[in-house]
Motif scaffolding. Structure first.
Motif, PDB file in Angstrom:
ATOM      1  N   LEU A  27       0.056  17.867 -12.114  1.00  0.00           N
ATOM      2  CA  LEU A  27      -0.306  17.286 -10.292  1.00  0.00           C
ATOM      3  C   LEU A  27       1.156  17.430 -10.586  1.00  0.00           C
ATOM      4  N   HIS A  28       2.031  18.174  -9.387  1.00  0.00           N
ATOM      5  CA  HIS A  28       3.087  18.398  -9.339  1.00  0.00           C
ATOM      6  C   HIS A  28       3.410  18.964  -8.062  1.00  0.00           C
ATOM      7  N   GLY A  78       1.822  11.386 -12.816  1.00  0.00           N
ATOM      8  CA  GLY A  78       3.021  10.857 -12.554  1.00  0.00           C
ATOM      9  C   GLY A  78       3.097   9.681 -12.111  1.00  0.00           C
ATOM     10  N   ASP A  79       3.827   8.229 -12.095  1.00  0.00           N
ATOM     11  CA  ASP A  79       4.646   6.942 -11.302  1.00  0.00           C
ATOM     12  C   ASP A  79       5.318   7.345 -10.081  1.00  0.00           C
ATOM     13  N   GLY A  90       7.820  10.082 -11.574  1.00  0.00           N
ATOM     14  CA  GLY A  90       7.488  11.071 -12.343  1.00  0.00           C
ATOM     15  C   GLY A  90       7.105  10.936 -14.004  1.00  0.00           C
ATOM     16  N   LEU A 139      -1.294  19.958  -4.738  1.00  0.00           N
ATOM     17  CA  LEU A 139      -2.412  19.819  -3.958  1.00  0.00           C
ATOM     18  C   LEU A 139      -1.642  20.104  -2.527  1.00  0.00           C
ATOM     19  N   SER A 140      -0.094  19.747  -2.510  1.00  0.00           N
ATOM     20  CA  SER A 140       0.174  19.840  -0.631  1.00  0.00           C
ATOM     21  C   SER A 140       1.324  20.091  -0.372  1.00  0.00           C
ATOM     22  N   LEU A 162       4.124  18.067   0.634  1.00  0.00           N
ATOM     23  CA  LEU A 162       4.288  17.290   1.285  1.00  0.00           C
ATOM     24  C   LEU A 162       4.395  16.128  -0.445  1.00  0.00           C
ATOM     25  N   GLU A 163       5.656  15.659  -0.770  1.00  0.00           N
ATOM     26  CA  GLU A 163       5.343  14.316  -2.216  1.00  0.00           C
ATOM     27  C   GLU A 163       4.209  13.479  -1.512  1.00  0.00           C
ATOM     28  N   LEU A 164       3.238  13.574  -2.188  1.00  0.00           N
ATOM     29  CA  LEU A 164       2.414  11.756  -1.960  1.00  0.00           C
ATOM     30  C   LEU A 164       2.124  11.213  -3.041  1.00  0.00           C
ATOM     31  N   CYS A 186      -3.201  12.308  -4.692  1.00  0.00           N
ATOM     32  CA  CYS A 186      -3.469  12.998  -5.363  1.00  0.00           C
ATOM     33  C   CYS A 186      -4.932  12.978  -5.980  1.00  0.00           C
TER      34      CYS A 186
HETATM   35  C1  SAM Z   1       5.374   8.966  -5.843  1.00  0.00           C
HETATM   36  S1  SAM Z   1       4.329  11.016  -6.780  1.00  0.00           S
HETATM   37  C2  SAM Z   1       6.218  10.362  -7.891  1.00  0.00           C
HETATM   38  C3  SAM Z   1       7.523  11.395  -7.532  1.00  0.00           C
HETATM   39  C4  SAM Z   1       8.786  11.638  -8.587  1.00  0.00           C
HETATM   40  N1  SAM Z   1       9.675  11.099  -7.737  1.00  0.00           N
HETATM   41  C5  SAM Z   1       8.389  12.301  -8.707  1.00  0.00           C
HETATM   42  O1  SAM Z   1      10.218  13.006  -9.582  1.00  0.00           O
HETATM   43  O2  SAM Z   1       8.064  12.785  -9.456  1.00  0.00           O
HETATM   44  C6  SAM Z   1       2.974  10.344  -7.766  1.00  0.00           C
HETATM   45  C7  SAM Z   1       2.542  11.816  -8.569  1.00  0.00           C
HETATM   46  O3  SAM Z   1       1.725  12.099  -7.677  1.00  0.00           O
HETATM   47  C8  SAM Z   1       1.534  13.755  -8.018  1.00  0.00           C
HETATM   48  N2  SAM Z   1       1.927  14.209  -6.775  1.00  0.00           N
HETATM   49  C9  SAM Z   1       2.984  13.768  -6.094  1.00  0.00           C
HETATM   50  N3  SAM Z   1       2.926  15.297  -4.514  1.00  0.00           N
HETATM   51  C10 SAM Z   1       2.513  16.296  -5.371  1.00  0.00           C
HETATM   52  C11 SAM Z   1       1.753  17.169  -4.628  1.00  0.00           C
HETATM   53  N4  SAM Z   1       1.855  17.250  -3.371  1.00  0.00           N
HETATM   54  N5  SAM Z   1       0.648  18.241  -5.067  1.00  0.00           N
HETATM   55  C12 SAM Z   1       0.286  17.745  -6.919  1.00  0.00           C
HETATM   56  N6  SAM Z   1       0.459  16.000  -6.587  1.00  0.00           N
HETATM   57  C13 SAM Z   1       1.652  15.178  -6.231  1.00  0.00           C
HETATM   58  C14 SAM Z   1       2.508  13.307  -9.298  1.00  0.00           C
HETATM   59  O4  SAM Z   1       2.086  13.762 -10.399  1.00  0.00           O
HETATM   60  C15 SAM Z   1       3.720  12.782  -8.944  1.00  0.00           C
HETATM   61  O5  SAM Z   1       4.809  12.852 -10.529  1.00  0.00           O
END
Ligand code: SAM
Length: 198
Positions: free
Chosen positions: A130-131, A153-154, A157, A176-177, A179-181, A186
């Motif tokens: 998931l990214h 990731g946390d 990442g 999934l989106s 936007l960063e979630l 997720c």
């Molecule tokens: C708060 S995000 C991490 C952000 C971190 N700065 C990074 O570089 O991965 C936590 C995790 O949620 C998942 N994630 C966040 N947004 C996502 C998206 N739009 N689609 C899929 N997975 C997402 C990813 O696995 C990510 O590592």
């Protein structure tokens, strides 16, 4: 079966957890508690077909992998403090190569993040990473009779090396989106996609 694994870069690896300060005292254990909540808790029910792994790489004894098995969980309630208490009990036990159960459905061992993922790959599960920058969700097809592992990731990442590892083993990188979630959100979205196949 749906399985999730998160690389918890800073999450503690012993039981010295201050339940009144989860974000500060324990390497963002609050984040893991919310993931456990999202992985298992429904309104008045639990998801029994789900397994969640957290691979903790914080001090003092990394790695420690925690495994939560939905079909076996008992007495855990959805609030962060309750989940953290069960995590604390699991981390108070010395982890070894073998899975050790601390309370019903919660296990610990000294497995690495990649070991678990390879194990699941060898079991024939479809591996998704998931990214934010993965291929859009709409480009994938899911089937109800498939088994899945979703890698998360946390707040930091998973890092370049583990990203390369996932690419080498053929993990499907999915977004999934736009936007960063948060990781726990997720998990909810993934459950929703798979719930709709039933
Ligand atoms: C708060 S995000 C991490 C952000 C971190 N700065 C990074 O570089 O991965 C936590 C995790 O949620 C998942 N994630 C966040 N947004 C996502 C998206 N739009 N689609 C899929 N997975 C997402 C990813 O696995 C990510 O590592």
């Amino acid at each position: 079966m749906k399985e999730f694994i998160i690389k918890a870069n800073k999450a503690v690896t012993n039981g010295e957890i201050n339940l009144k300060d989860l974000p500060g005292s324990s390497g963002r254990l609050d984040l893991l508690c919310r993931c456990v909540n999202s992985a298992f808790f429904l309104s008045h029910d639990m998801r029994r077909d789900t397994i969640f792994y957290s691979v903790n790489y914080g001090d003092p004894n990394p790695p420690v992998t925690l495994k939560f098995v939905g079909s076996e969980l008992k007495r855990v309630s959805p609030d962060e403090r309750s989940i953290a208490l069960f995590i604390k009990k699991a981390l108070e036990k010395d982890a070894t190569e073998l899975w050790k159960e601390s309370t019903s459905g919660i296990y610990s061992s000294k497995r690495e993040f990649r070991d678990i993922i390879l194990e699941k790959k060898n079991e024939g599960k479809r591996i998704f990473y998931l990214h934010l920058n993965g291929k859009p969700l709409e480009d994938f097809e899911f089937k109800d009779d498939e088994d899945f592992l979703f890698v998360l990731g946390d707040h930091i990442g998973i890092g370049d090396e583990d990203e390369e590892f996932l690419e080498e083993i053929g993990a499907e990188k999915i977004s999934l989106s736009p936007l960063e979630l948060h990781a726990d959100h997720c998990i909810i979205l993934v459950h929703n996609i798979l719930d709709r196949l039933k």
